[in-house]
Design a protein around this motif. Sequence first.
Motif, short mmCIF file in Angstrom:
data_model
loop_
_atom_site.label_atom_id
_atom_site.label_comp_id
_atom_site.label_asym_id
_atom_site.label_seq_id
_atom_site.Cartn_x
_atom_site.Cartn_y
_atom_site.Cartn_z
N ILE A 25 42.32 39.63 47.06
CA ILE A 25 42.30 39.68 45.53
C ILE A 25 43.73 40.16 45.03
N ASP A 26 44.05 41.29 45.47
CA ASP A 26 45.22 41.90 45.24
C ASP A 26 46.51 41.04 45.35
N HIS A 27 46.58 40.54 46.63
CA HIS A 27 47.65 39.49 46.68
C HIS A 27 47.57 38.39 45.73
N ILE A 28 46.56 37.50 45.50
CA ILE A 28 46.32 36.84 44.36
C ILE A 28 46.61 37.07 42.89
N GLU A 29 46.29 38.53 42.62
CA GLU A 29 46.74 38.95 41.30
C GLU A 29 47.99 39.24 41.27
N ALA A 30 48.76 39.77 42.18
CA ALA A 30 50.29 40.10 42.31
C ALA A 30 50.68 38.54 41.99
N SER A 31 50.39 37.72 42.93
CA SER A 31 51.06 36.24 42.62
C SER A 31 51.05 35.75 41.24
N LEU A 32 49.61 35.98 40.91
CA LEU A 32 49.24 35.48 39.18
C LEU A 32 50.29 36.09 38.30
N LYS A 33 50.55 37.59 38.56
CA LYS A 33 51.15 38.41 37.91
C LYS A 33 52.54 37.78 37.73
N GLY A 34 53.08 37.24 38.89
CA GLY A 34 54.55 36.95 38.99
C GLY A 34 54.63 35.74 38.39
N VAL A 35 53.62 34.79 38.64
CA VAL A 35 53.75 33.38 37.77
C VAL A 35 53.68 33.58 36.14
N VAL A 36 52.87 34.60 35.84
CA VAL A 36 52.70 34.90 34.19
C VAL A 36 54.22 35.51 33.85
N ASP A 37 54.55 36.35 34.65
CA ASP A 37 55.79 37.02 34.01
C ASP A 37 57.01 35.89 34.15
N ASP A 38 57.09 35.01 35.30
CA ASP A 38 58.12 34.26 35.28
C ASP A 38 58.02 33.12 34.28
N THR A 39 56.72 32.88 33.94
CA THR A 39 56.50 31.90 32.67
C THR A 39 56.79 32.51 31.30
N LYS A 40 56.36 33.84 31.04
CA LYS A 40 56.79 34.53 30.13
C LYS A 40 58.57 34.58 29.74
N THR A 41 59.01 34.59 30.97
CA THR A 41 60.47 34.95 30.78
C THR A 41 61.13 33.69 30.47
N CYS A 95 29.58 46.69 62.39
CA CYS A 95 29.81 47.68 61.35
C CYS A 95 31.36 47.74 61.05
N ALA A 96 32.32 47.78 61.91
CA ALA A 96 33.61 47.45 61.69
C ALA A 96 33.81 46.29 60.97
N ILE A 97 33.57 45.23 61.38
CA ILE A 97 33.61 43.78 60.36
C ILE A 97 33.16 44.09 58.98
N ARG A 98 31.91 44.47 59.00
CA ARG A 98 31.36 44.71 57.48
C ARG A 98 32.18 45.74 56.72
N ASP A 99 32.79 46.77 57.52
CA ASP A 99 33.57 47.59 56.67
C ASP A 99 35.04 46.89 56.28
N ASP A 100 35.48 45.94 57.06
CA ASP A 100 36.53 45.27 57.07
C ASP A 100 36.46 44.19 56.11
N ILE A 101 35.43 43.64 55.95
CA ILE A 101 35.41 42.44 54.92
C ILE A 101 35.59 42.85 53.45
N PRO A 102 35.30 43.91 52.93
CA PRO A 102 35.41 44.29 51.46
C PRO A 102 37.00 44.63 51.56
N ARG A 103 37.43 45.32 52.41
CA ARG A 103 38.90 45.58 52.49
C ARG A 103 39.72 44.48 52.54
N SER A 104 39.32 43.44 53.49
CA SER A 104 40.06 42.14 53.38
C SER A 104 40.11 41.31 52.11
N LEU A 105 38.80 41.45 51.75
CA LEU A 105 38.63 40.69 50.37
C LEU A 105 39.27 41.27 49.18
N GLN A 106 39.48 42.68 49.38
CA GLN A 106 40.18 43.27 48.29
C GLN A 106 41.75 43.06 48.33
N ASN A 107 42.24 43.12 49.63
CA ASN A 107 43.44 42.86 49.87
C ASN A 107 43.88 41.42 49.42
#
Length: 116
Positions: free
Chosen positions: A26-42, A12-24
């Motif tokens: 995804i959030d990390h990838i989104e932040a990295s991509l946003k940084g790349v996009v911002d750097d490219t835009k600049t 149960c703990a692993i099942r609960d942790d998987i979505p949270r880990s995936l979301q983390n």
Amino acid sequence: ELLVKDVDTLVCAIRDDIPRSLQNNIDHIEASLKGVVDDTKTHFELMESKLKVTDLDLSMKITMAEGNLGQKIDLNTTIFSSVEETLAGLLKAQQEQNKTNKALTELLMTPKLILN
């Protein structure tokens, strides 16, 4: 029974942790991509700014070159006009000299005709 209960809790703990880990992740990838996009835009904004400065600089240089060329053309036109006037004056003087020479020749030839 305790071991089975611990395994169930762990699953149960692993099942609960998987979505949270995936979301983390995804959030990390989104932040990295946003940084790349911002750097490219600049970077592109900086390049666009440099291109505008270069375009303005080239525009000013072209305008100056056109002005210099216009001045040189005007100067050459003035020189050619002056040369043309001088040549016309020399031609006229040569024609006058030819008339004078012809008149002198005729004058010199006249006494010989009278003496003969």
